[in-house]
Design a protein around this motif. Structure first.
Motif, mmCIF file in Angstrom:
data_model
loop_
_atom_site.group_PDB
_atom_site.id
_atom_site.type_symbol
_atom_site.label_atom_id
_atom_site.label_comp_id
_atom_site.label_asym_id
_atom_site.label_seq_id
_atom_site.Cartn_x
_atom_site.Cartn_y
_atom_site.Cartn_z
ATOM 1 N N PRO A 129 0.811 -1.222 0.000
ATOM 2 C CA PRO A 129 0.000 0.000 0.000
ATOM 3 C C PRO A 129 0.843 1.271 0.000
ATOM 4 O O PRO A 129 0.439 2.286 -0.580
ATOM 5 C CB PRO A 129 -0.854 -0.117 1.262
ATOM 6 C CG PRO A 129 -0.258 -1.188 2.081
ATOM 7 C CD PRO A 129 0.528 -2.064 1.159
ATOM 8 N N LEU A 130 2.024 1.218 0.607
ATOM 9 C CA LEU A 130 2.881 2.400 0.598
ATOM 10 C C LEU A 130 3.382 2.696 -0.811
ATOM 11 O O LEU A 130 3.384 3.853 -1.241
ATOM 12 C CB LEU A 130 4.053 2.228 1.564
ATOM 13 C CG LEU A 130 3.676 2.240 3.040
ATOM 14 C CD1 LEU A 130 4.896 1.961 3.910
ATOM 15 C CD2 LEU A 130 3.039 3.555 3.429
ATOM 16 N N PHE A 131 3.772 1.668 -1.548
ATOM 17 C CA PHE A 131 4.167 1.876 -2.937
ATOM 18 C C PHE A 131 2.978 2.340 -3.776
ATOM 19 O O PHE A 131 3.140 3.117 -4.716
ATOM 20 C CB PHE A 131 4.779 0.616 -3.539
ATOM 21 C CG PHE A 131 6.195 0.346 -3.115
ATOM 22 C CD1 PHE A 131 7.143 1.361 -3.097
ATOM 23 C CD2 PHE A 131 6.599 -0.934 -2.747
ATOM 24 C CE1 PHE A 131 8.456 1.111 -2.721
ATOM 25 C CE2 PHE A 131 7.906 -1.188 -2.375
ATOM 26 C CZ PHE A 131 8.830 -0.168 -2.358
ATOM 27 N N GLY A 132 1.783 1.858 -3.444
ATOM 28 C CA GLY A 132 0.580 2.311 -4.138
ATOM 29 C C GLY A 132 0.344 3.795 -3.919
ATOM 30 O O GLY A 132 0.060 4.545 -4.868
ATOM 31 N N ILE A 133 0.476 4.242 -2.672
ATOM 32 C CA ILE A 133 0.322 5.669 -2.358
ATOM 33 C C ILE A 133 1.394 6.478 -3.072
ATOM 34 O O ILE A 133 1.126 7.535 -3.642
ATOM 35 C CB ILE A 133 0.369 5.901 -0.835
ATOM 36 C CG1 ILE A 133 -0.865 5.275 -0.169
ATOM 37 C CG2 ILE A 133 0.473 7.388 -0.501
ATOM 38 C CD1 ILE A 133 -0.769 5.177 1.342
ATOM 39 N N SER A 134 2.609 5.975 -3.036
ATOM 40 C CA SER A 134 3.713 6.673 -3.689
ATOM 41 C C SER A 134 3.448 6.822 -5.187
ATOM 42 O O SER A 134 3.622 7.906 -5.754
ATOM 43 C CB SER A 134 5.027 5.918 -3.455
ATOM 44 O OG SER A 134 6.105 6.594 -4.050
ATOM 45 N N PHE A 135 2.997 5.751 -5.822
ATOM 46 C CA PHE A 135 2.731 5.791 -7.258
ATOM 47 C C PHE A 135 1.619 6.788 -7.584
ATOM 48 O O PHE A 135 1.744 7.593 -8.512
ATOM 49 C CB PHE A 135 2.377 4.393 -7.766
ATOM 50 C CG PHE A 135 2.031 4.355 -9.224
ATOM 51 C CD1 PHE A 135 2.990 4.643 -10.183
ATOM 52 C CD2 PHE A 135 0.754 4.047 -9.648
ATOM 53 C CE1 PHE A 135 2.687 4.618 -11.539
ATOM 54 C CE2 PHE A 135 0.432 4.013 -10.985
ATOM 55 C CZ PHE A 135 1.400 4.304 -11.934
ATOM 56 N N ILE A 136 0.547 6.746 -6.819
ATOM 57 C CA ILE A 136 -0.571 7.666 -7.064
ATOM 58 C C ILE A 136 -0.132 9.115 -6.882
ATOM 59 O O ILE A 136 -0.464 9.987 -7.701
ATOM 60 C CB ILE A 136 -1.764 7.325 -6.153
ATOM 61 C CG1 ILE A 136 -2.384 6.001 -6.606
ATOM 62 C CG2 ILE A 136 -2.815 8.438 -6.167
ATOM 63 C CD1 ILE A 136 -3.362 5.403 -5.619
ATOM 64 N N THR A 137 0.631 9.389 -5.835
ATOM 65 C CA THR A 137 1.068 10.767 -5.608
ATOM 66 C C THR A 137 2.073 11.220 -6.663
ATOM 67 O O THR A 137 2.084 12.390 -7.039
ATOM 68 C CB THR A 137 1.628 10.960 -4.182
ATOM 69 O OG1 THR A 137 2.644 9.986 -3.926
ATOM 70 C CG2 THR A 137 0.528 10.835 -3.133
#
Length: 102
Positions: free
Chosen positions: A45-53
């Motif tokens: 989920p942290l990589f997901g947040i990073s990608f979205i941002t």
């Protein structure tokens, strides 16, 4: 600096919220990387947040705010690389979970 006056004005006109988005993308990417090394599923989920941002930041600065127009087409190289790397880390972490590495 080596920027033209219109480029300087563009940089100075960057809204503050984009720096918050940048900070979130960097911090979630760094913490996600550490957690990936520690084989924690929380990295996904942290990589997901990073990608979205990263997508929000790059879309705003390069397209909506006219970064490519002001800075030139070559200004799209680094944002493209950053976006691809963020996608790769997310993809790798998902694959790592599927293969049982996490």
């Amino acid at each position: 600096s080596g920027f033209e006056p219109d480029q300087q004005a563009w940089v100075r006109g960057t809204p503050g919220w984009i720096y918050v988005i940048f900070c979130i993308s960097v911090m979630t990417g760094v913490v996600g990387s550490v957690l990936l090394l520690l084989k924690s599923k929380v990295c996904i989920p942290l990589f997901g947040i990073s990608f979205i941002t990263v997508l929000v930041q790059m879309t705003f600065t390069m397209v909506i705010a006219g970064g490519i127009e002001v800075m030139g087409p070559s200004a799209a190289i680094m944002p493209t690389i950053v976006t691809l790397l963020a996608a790769a880390w997310l993809g790798f972490s998902v694959q790592s979970l599927r293969k049982g590495w996490l």
